[in-house]
Motif scaffolding. Structure first.
Motif, PDB file in Angstrom:
ATOM      1  N   PRO A  51      12.302   4.871 -12.709  1.00 48.23           N
ATOM      2  CA  PRO A  51      12.245   3.465 -12.310  1.00 48.23           C
ATOM      3  C   PRO A  51      13.352   3.062 -11.346  1.00 48.23           C
ATOM      4  CG  PRO A  51      13.149   3.660 -14.521  1.00 48.23           C
ATOM      5  CD  PRO A  51      12.690   5.040 -14.127  1.00 48.23           C
ATOM      6  N   ARG A  52      14.299   3.978 -11.092  1.00 50.79           N
ATOM      7  CA  ARG A  52      15.373   3.656 -10.151  1.00 50.79           C
ATOM      8  C   ARG A  52      14.872   3.598  -8.716  1.00 50.79           C
ATOM      9  NH1 ARG A  52      19.706   8.028 -11.990  1.00 50.79           N
ATOM     10  NH2 ARG A  52      17.770   9.178 -12.377  1.00 50.79           N
ATOM     11  N   PHE A  53      13.765   4.273  -8.424  1.00 49.86           N
ATOM     12  CA  PHE A  53      13.207   4.162  -7.077  1.00 49.86           C
ATOM     13  C   PHE A  53      11.703   3.929  -7.086  1.00 49.86           C
ATOM     14  CE2 PHE A  53      12.723   8.684  -7.960  1.00 49.86           C
ATOM     15  CZ  PHE A  53      11.469   8.971  -7.445  1.00 49.86           C
ATOM     16  N   ASN A  54      11.027   4.303  -8.149  1.00 50.43           N
ATOM     17  CA  ASN A  54       9.567   4.200  -8.200  1.00 50.43           C
ATOM     18  C   ASN A  54       9.162   2.949  -8.965  1.00 50.43           C
ATOM     19  OD1 ASN A  54       6.810   4.829  -8.152  1.00 50.43           O
ATOM     20  ND2 ASN A  54       7.190   6.993  -8.551  1.00 50.43           N
ATOM     21  N   ARG A  55       8.152   2.234  -8.491  1.00 40.69           N
ATOM     22  CA  ARG A  55       7.692   1.064  -9.234  1.00 40.69           C
ATOM     23  C   ARG A  55       6.976   1.515 -10.506  1.00 40.69           C
ATOM     24  NH1 ARG A  55       3.612  -1.198  -4.676  1.00 40.69           N
ATOM     25  NH2 ARG A  55       2.663   0.753  -4.079  1.00 40.69           N
ATOM     26  N   ARG A  56       7.014   0.662 -11.481  1.00 45.48           N
ATOM     27  CA  ARG A  56       6.405   0.984 -12.776  1.00 45.48           C
ATOM     28  C   ARG A  56       4.892   0.788 -12.678  1.00 45.48           C
ATOM     29  NH1 ARG A  56      11.417  -1.271 -14.122  1.00 45.48           N
ATOM     30  NH2 ARG A  56      12.617  -0.081 -15.660  1.00 45.48           N
ATOM     31  N   GLY A  57       4.239   1.749 -12.086  1.00 49.75           N
ATOM     32  CA  GLY A  57       2.801   1.681 -11.913  1.00 49.75           C
ATOM     33  C   GLY A  57       2.063   1.980 -13.212  1.00 49.75           C
ATOM     34  N   GLY A  58       0.756   1.946 -13.142  1.00 51.02           N
ATOM     35  CA  GLY A  58      -0.046   2.215 -14.324  1.00 51.02           C
ATOM     36  C   GLY A  58      -0.485   0.939 -15.011  1.00 51.02           C
ATOM     37  N   ARG A 207      16.033   3.162  -4.194  1.00 52.44           N
ATOM     38  CA  ARG A 207      17.151   4.030  -3.843  1.00 52.44           C
ATOM     39  C   ARG A 207      17.875   4.406  -5.127  1.00 52.44           C
ATOM     40  NH1 ARG A 207      17.247  -0.015   0.146  1.00 52.44           N
ATOM     41  NH2 ARG A 207      17.120   0.764   2.293  1.00 52.44           N
ATOM     42  N   ILE A 208      18.546   5.551  -5.125  1.00 51.02           N
ATOM     43  CA  ILE A 208      19.368   5.946  -6.262  1.00 51.02           C
ATOM     44  C   ILE A 208      20.822   5.868  -5.813  1.00 51.02           C
ATOM     45  CG2 ILE A 208      19.892   7.778  -7.909  1.00 51.02           C
ATOM     46  CD1 ILE A 208      17.033   8.720  -7.616  1.00 51.02           C
ATOM     47  N   THR A 209      21.413   4.703  -5.985  1.00 54.97           N
ATOM     48  CA  THR A 209      22.802   4.464  -5.602  1.00 54.97           C
ATOM     49  C   THR A 209      23.439   3.594  -6.678  1.00 54.97           C
ATOM     50  OG1 THR A 209      22.311   2.415  -4.388  1.00 54.97           O
ATOM     51  CG2 THR A 209      22.158   4.492  -3.143  1.00 54.97           C
ATOM     52  N   ALA A 212      22.261  -0.037  -6.213  1.00 54.93           N
ATOM     53  CA  ALA A 212      20.891  -0.276  -6.659  1.00 54.93           C
ATOM     54  C   ALA A 212      20.809  -0.274  -8.181  1.00 54.93           C
ATOM     55  CB  ALA A 212      19.955   0.777  -6.067  1.00 54.93           C
ATOM     56  N   ASP A 213      21.567   0.627  -8.834  1.00 54.96           N
ATOM     57  CA  ASP A 213      21.587   0.655 -10.300  1.00 54.96           C
ATOM     58  C   ASP A 213      22.146  -0.659 -10.855  1.00 54.96           C
ATOM     59  OD1 ASP A 213      22.469   4.185 -10.646  1.00 54.96           O
ATOM     60  OD2 ASP A 213      20.529   3.185 -10.413  1.00 54.96           O
ATOM     61  N   TRP A 214      23.195  -1.179 -10.208  1.00 54.89           N
ATOM     62  CA  TRP A 214      23.806  -2.433 -10.671  1.00 54.89           C
ATOM     63  C   TRP A 214      22.834  -3.593 -10.518  1.00 54.89           C
ATOM     64  CZ3 TRP A 214      24.840  -7.130  -8.400  1.00 54.89           C
ATOM     65  CH2 TRP A 214      25.671  -8.001  -9.120  1.00 54.89           C
ATOM     66  N   ILE A 215      22.110  -3.636  -9.382  1.00 58.30           N
ATOM     67  CA  ILE A 215      21.155  -4.714  -9.144  1.00 58.30           C
ATOM     68  C   ILE A 215      20.048  -4.684 -10.198  1.00 58.30           C
ATOM     69  CG2 ILE A 215      19.385  -5.568  -7.554  1.00 58.30           C
ATOM     70  CD1 ILE A 215      21.207  -4.661  -5.254  1.00 58.30           C
ATOM     71  N   ARG A 216      19.530  -3.470 -10.494  1.00 60.55           N
ATOM     72  CA  ARG A 216      18.483  -3.364 -11.514  1.00 60.55           C
ATOM     73  C   ARG A 216      18.985  -3.826 -12.879  1.00 60.55           C
ATOM     74  NH1 ARG A 216      16.855   1.111  -8.284  1.00 60.55           N
ATOM     75  NH2 ARG A 216      18.535   2.362  -9.138  1.00 60.55           N
ATOM     76  N   LYS A 217      20.202  -3.387 -13.220  1.00 62.56           N
ATOM     77  CA  LYS A 217      20.768  -3.766 -14.523  1.00 62.56           C
ATOM     78  C   LYS A 217      20.992  -5.279 -14.592  1.00 62.56           C
ATOM     79  CE  LYS A 217      24.594  -2.816 -17.663  1.00 62.56           C
ATOM     80  NZ  LYS A 217      25.858  -2.054 -17.870  1.00 62.56           N
TER      81      LYS A 217
END
Length: 222
Positions: A51-58, A207-209, A212-217
């Protein structure tokens, strides 16, 4: 006779050429397969969506196709009018082949902590739909009726023995990449989704940076 100058294209050809066969006209070494619905079901547990770069599809995750879209895809797949390909990365092979420390750290985590056999790059909506139809989580209407009176599981739609025949005979194209650096991994996802755009947040976060991790969190905590 003067020897021709080696061109950049010739150099790349030599990189692509492995023994007696060209393994791929491009920077990524890949293997092509054709998997049945049964194959996908057996491998599903080892496929990781990052989920760090791919959307949660399905249809169960809310970030891709809904149930109706997924069911329509499965019906078209069984009718033989689906021609897409699922794209994966093999983290164990990438760990052996990649050179950057970021890639080594990333794939080590995927292999040792996530226990993943494959990382999905493109096609998770399709994968989720086929897996859901196989195990009965996704209901399918295989009839011509418009009132929904015959919606049920795929297995219930067929007579004895037909379900196994169908789910082992109908196949989808699979491509597995084996030497993808982590920066190429995220860029590949972004490039593949340029035709059906991600929303702004999904695109920026693919992105895996650390940022980006901080923004997601931060977004999850709101």
């Amino acid at each position: 006779m003067a020897r021709k100058k080696t061109t950049p294209a010739t150099k790349k050809f030599r990189e692509w050429f492995d023994g007696d066969a060209i393994t791929g006209l491009g920077k990524f070494r890949r293997h092509d397969h054709r998997w049945s619905m049964s194959d996908l079901n057996h491998r599903f547990g080892g496929i990781y969506l990052d989920p760090r770069f791919n959307r949660r599809g399905g249809f169960k995750n809310g970030g891709g196709w809904n149930k109706d879209q997924s069911a329509k895809y499965v019906r078209n797949f069984l009718d033989g009018v689906i021609f897409n390909r699922l794209l994966f990365v093999d983290p164990s092979e990438c760990l052996r082949n990649c050179k950057s420390q970021n890639s080594i750290d990333y794939y080590t985590d995927i292999v040792e902590n996530k226990r993943a056999k494959l990382i999905t790059i493109d096609g998770f909506n399709s994968l989720s739909a086929l897996h859901g139809a196989y195990n009965g989580e996704l209901k399918i209407d295989m009839s011509e009726k418009k009132d929904g009176s015959e919606i049920g599981t795929l297995k219930d739609s067929f007579e004895d023995g037909q379900f196994n025949l169908v789910t082992t005979s109908c196949r989808i194209e699979i491509a597995t990449l084996e030497n993808v650096e982590v920066d190429d991994l995220t860029q590949l996802f972004r490039d593949l989704n340029s035709g059906l755009p991600l929303n702004n947040q999904q695109f920026c976060q693919a992105r895996i940076t650390p940022l980006a991790d901080w923004i997601r969190k931060y977004g999850e905590e709101l």
